[in-house]
Structure formats: C-alpha cells, structure tokens
Design an enzyme around this catalytic site. Structure first.
Site, PDB file in Angstrom:
ATOM      1  CB  CYS A   4     -14.063   1.462   0.028  1.00  0.00           C
ATOM      2  SG  CYS A   4     -13.642   3.197   0.285  1.00  0.00           S
ATOM      3  NE  ARG A  52      -3.846   0.652   1.912  1.00  0.00           N
ATOM      4  CZ  ARG A  52      -5.057   0.682   2.467  1.00  0.00           C
ATOM      5  NH1 ARG A  52      -5.236   1.291   3.626  1.00  0.00           N
ATOM      6  NH2 ARG A  52      -6.079   0.102   1.885  1.00  0.00           N
ATOM      7  CG  ASP A  95     -13.449   6.567  -0.479  1.00  0.00           C
ATOM      8  OD1 ASP A  95     -13.383   6.437   0.763  1.00  0.00           O
ATOM      9  OD2 ASP A  95     -12.444   6.475  -1.224  1.00  0.00           O
ATOM     10  NE  ARG A  98     -10.132  -5.191  -0.062  1.00  0.00           N
ATOM     11  CZ  ARG A  98      -9.435  -4.220   0.532  1.00  0.00           C
ATOM     12  NH1 ARG A  98     -10.062  -3.231   1.126  1.00  0.00           N
ATOM     13  NH2 ARG A  98      -8.105  -4.214   0.512  1.00  0.00           N
ATOM     14  CG  HIS A 104      -8.424   0.377  -2.879  1.00  0.00           C
ATOM     15  ND1 HIS A 104      -7.652  -0.741  -2.614  1.00  0.00           N
ATOM     16  CD2 HIS A 104      -9.072   0.670  -1.711  1.00  0.00           C
ATOM     17  CE1 HIS A 104      -7.830  -1.099  -1.356  1.00  0.00           C
ATOM     18  NE2 HIS A 104      -8.677  -0.267  -0.786  1.00  0.00           N
ATOM     19  CD  GLN A 123     -12.843  -1.492  -0.940  1.00  0.00           C
ATOM     20  OE1 GLN A 123     -11.983  -1.438  -0.078  1.00  0.00           O
ATOM     21  NE2 GLN A 123     -14.066  -1.932  -0.703  1.00  0.00           N
TER      22      GLN A 123
HETATM   23  N1  NVA Z   1      -9.857   6.842  -0.981  1.00  0.00           N
HETATM   24  C1  NVA Z   1      -9.492   6.315   0.306  1.00  0.00           C
HETATM   25  C2  NVA Z   1      -9.721   4.830   0.343  1.00  0.00           C
HETATM   26  C3  NVA Z   1      -9.411   4.170   1.647  1.00  0.00           C
HETATM   27  C4  NVA Z   1      -9.657   2.700   1.614  1.00  0.00           C
HETATM   28  C5  NVA Z   1      -8.036   6.630   0.597  1.00  0.00           C
HETATM   29  O1  NVA Z   1      -7.199   6.500  -0.315  1.00  0.00           O
HETATM   30  O2  NVA Z   1      -7.725   7.042   1.715  1.00  0.00           O
HETATM   31  N1   CP Z   2     -11.155  -0.249   2.430  1.00  0.00           N
HETATM   32  C1   CP Z   2      -9.890  -0.349   2.848  1.00  0.00           C
HETATM   33  O1   CP Z   2      -8.947  -0.562   2.060  1.00  0.00           O
HETATM   34  O2   CP Z   2      -9.732  -0.223   4.186  1.00  0.00           O
HETATM   35  P1   CP Z   2      -8.370  -0.018   4.980  1.00  0.00           P
HETATM   36  O3   CP Z   2      -7.835   1.322   4.580  1.00  0.00           O
HETATM   37  O4   CP Z   2      -8.759  -0.078   6.437  1.00  0.00           O
HETATM   38  O5   CP Z   2      -7.407  -1.114   4.597  1.00  0.00           O
END
Ligand code: NVA
Ligand code: CP
Length: 317
Positions: free
Chosen positions: A274, A103, A234, A302, A130, A133
C-alpha cells in the site's frame, strides 16, 4: 438519506462492482483528456490526524479533476475531539462542504463523525480499516487479470478463478480491509503473521461465516506464499505505533517479502504494497523494483476508485 463510506462491509457486491465500472470509466476518460466534471461547484473537506501522501494527493487531485474543490486540514488544525468535539466539528463542516474525507486514529471517531455529519463521510484510514486502499488494490488486481474482471462483471458464480492474495506481516488496518473484501468477492485472503498480530477476530469470523471468500491465518511466510497470485505486505509498525517500532522489528523479523519468497508464489505472481514502504524491513529493494511489482499502479488506482466513490456519494442524489 446521505450515504457514507467507512467500511467495505457497507457496500453490497453490486455496489462494489458498480464502483469498479465507474472507476474504469473515469480512468479512461481522464487518460483521453475528456472532461468529467460531475462534482462541479462541490467541496470536499479533508481532515487528517495522521500524515499522508497518497490519500491527500489522490483525493485533492480527484476533486479537481471532477470540477470540484478540496480543502486540506493538517493534523495541527481542527483539533478533532480536543479543540472542538467531534459532533460539533461534524455539524460545522456540514454547513460548508458537500463531503468529508477523514483519516483518524480510533475507528469509533469516524463513526461518530459520520453520525453527526449531514454530508457523506469517507474513511481515508483509521486504526481499524483502510477501505479505499483495498478497493483500489482490488481494481489493480482485476486490471491485471481480465478473466477475473469479466467473471465479476458478468456476475458469474464460482470461486473467482481461485485467486489467492497472501499478506505477509501485521494483521493491521490494511489486512482487516482485505479480510472484509472476501465478504463481497469470492477469493482467498491468506495472511502469515506472528501469534498475537492476527487481523481483527470479529472481522475474520464474519468473513469466514459469509461463505463468499475465505480468510486463512498461517504463521510461516513460505507456506503462505505457496501458489499465491499476489504477495502483499505493509509496514511492521503503523502510524500511531511508533513507540513499538523497535519491539516490532524483532517480532516481525522474517516476515519479509524477498526474491526467494516471490519464487514460492505462482509463476505470474505480482508484488503489492500500500506504501509507504520501509525497504529493508518488510520488503527488499530487489522486490520493490522487480518487474513483478505493481506498487505504482496500485497507488494510481487510489485516484480513480476514490473519484468513483465521490461521484457516487456526492454527485446528484
Ligand atoms: N498500516 C499503515 C498503512 C499506511 C497507508 C498505517 O496505518 O500506518
Ligand atoms: N497508502 C496510503 O494510504 O498512503 P498515504 O499514507 O501516503 O496516504
């Protein structure tokens, strides 16, 4: 040759279909308590430069259920590109582990990691995409619409039951992966966002050129919600955009999924997010807790879809 999973665009429609089949099978086995240790003796390295709950837990638990082991590296460790260069980290980890899930901030960083790793690399979120997801989310939608699932399974042509997924808010990583999914499966991804916050232009162009599904960009949430089967949202400020949070609160005011907006969608519409959610910003408590909300089914899926990805990439090749 090793295969990575960085983007839904990397998969063929047949591969997407096979992943859903495999995820459903793994889910059923896990529910029945049947062992399915396809990755016995294998290790996944998990590199995080941003926080996480679902991604970390679902990959770690998934590896355990598959008979393997997962190693977690927090944002304070490794120092990707700072303590050590990305190519060096990729080559070192490849000598120890059988797969890497990362990540990261810049999408170009995960591309570099994959280029230099000799083991499969899986995208656990970047600023751009993502993909895990949206695979889990699509599986969740298919589970609640069996006719759609059969249509995909039987490879029937046609406009996929006219499914409309409407996203209210920022054209971010999650929205970009939704747009990419329309290249593989024929459905409409519609987003209502303020001007300047559209999904990635190249991805939208590519999606609409594919002539499989389509992406529609609107401004008005009420118009976008009309007839939608899924209302999705989101956060207004993603990880890494904390300094813009105050400004974004003003820009996105009104891009909220509340009870009144749900009323404008199709009668059997579902609400998806998400997560993590900012209740009282992009969504109300009432919608989060309503019977139409399938947010925890999404979160669970997931696990199953990522197990299918890991078996495909890290299993016997
Ligand atoms: N758009 C959000 C998704 C988190 C799962 C982020 O990147 O923080
Ligand atoms: N939806 C998602 O990826 O959650 P986290 O940021 O908690 O991993």
């Amino acid at each position: 040759m090793k295969k990575d999973f960085l983007d839904i665009a990397d998969l063929t429609t047949d591969e997407v279909r096979a992943l859903f089949e495999s995820a459903k099978d793994l889910k059923a086995r896990q529910k029945r308590g049947e062992p399915h240790e396809y990755l016995k003796g294998k290790t996944l390295g998990m590199v995080f430069t941003k926080p996480s709950t679902r991604t970390r837990v679902s990959f770690e638990v998934g590896m355990f259920q598959l008979g393997g082991h997962a190693l977690y590296f927090s944002p304070q460790e490794i120092g990707l590109g700072k303590r050590e260069s990305i190519p060096d980290v990729a080559r070192v980890l490849s000598r120890y582990v059988d797969g890497i899930m990362a990540r990261l901030f810049g999408h170009e960083d995960i591309v570099a990691l994959a280029e230099h790793a000799s083991v499969p690399v899986i995208n656990g979120l970047t600023d751009l995409l993502h993909p895990c997801q949206i695979l889990g989310d699509m599986l969740t939608i298919l589970e609640s619409r069996p006719s759609l699932y059969n249509q995909l399974k039987e490879r029937r042509e046609g406009k996929f039951d006219n499914l409309i997924v409407t996203f209210i808010g920022d054209g971010n990583n999650v929205a970009n992966s939704w747009a990419t999914m329309t290249i593989k499966i024929p459905f409409t991804f519609r987003i209502a966002c303020p001007e300047g916050y559209e999904p990635d232009k190249k991805i939208v162009e590519q999606a609409n050129k594919s002539n499989v599904g389509r992406v529609e960009i609107l401004r008005d949430p009420a118009q976008a919600a009309k007839g939608a089967h899924i209302l999705y949202t989101d956060v207004w400020a993603s990880m890494g955009q904390e300094a813009e949070a105050e400004m974004r609160r003003k820009i996105f005011k009104g891009y909220v999924i509340d009870g009144a907006l749900m009323q404008k969608a199709a009668p059997d519409a579902k609400f998806m997010h998400c997560l993590p959610a900012h209740r009282g910003e992009e969504v109300t408590d009432e919608v989060m807790e309503s019977p139409q909300s399938i947010i925890f089914d999404q979160a669970e899926n997931r696990l199953h879809v990522q197990k299918a990805i890991m078996v495909k990439l890290m299993g016997k090749r």
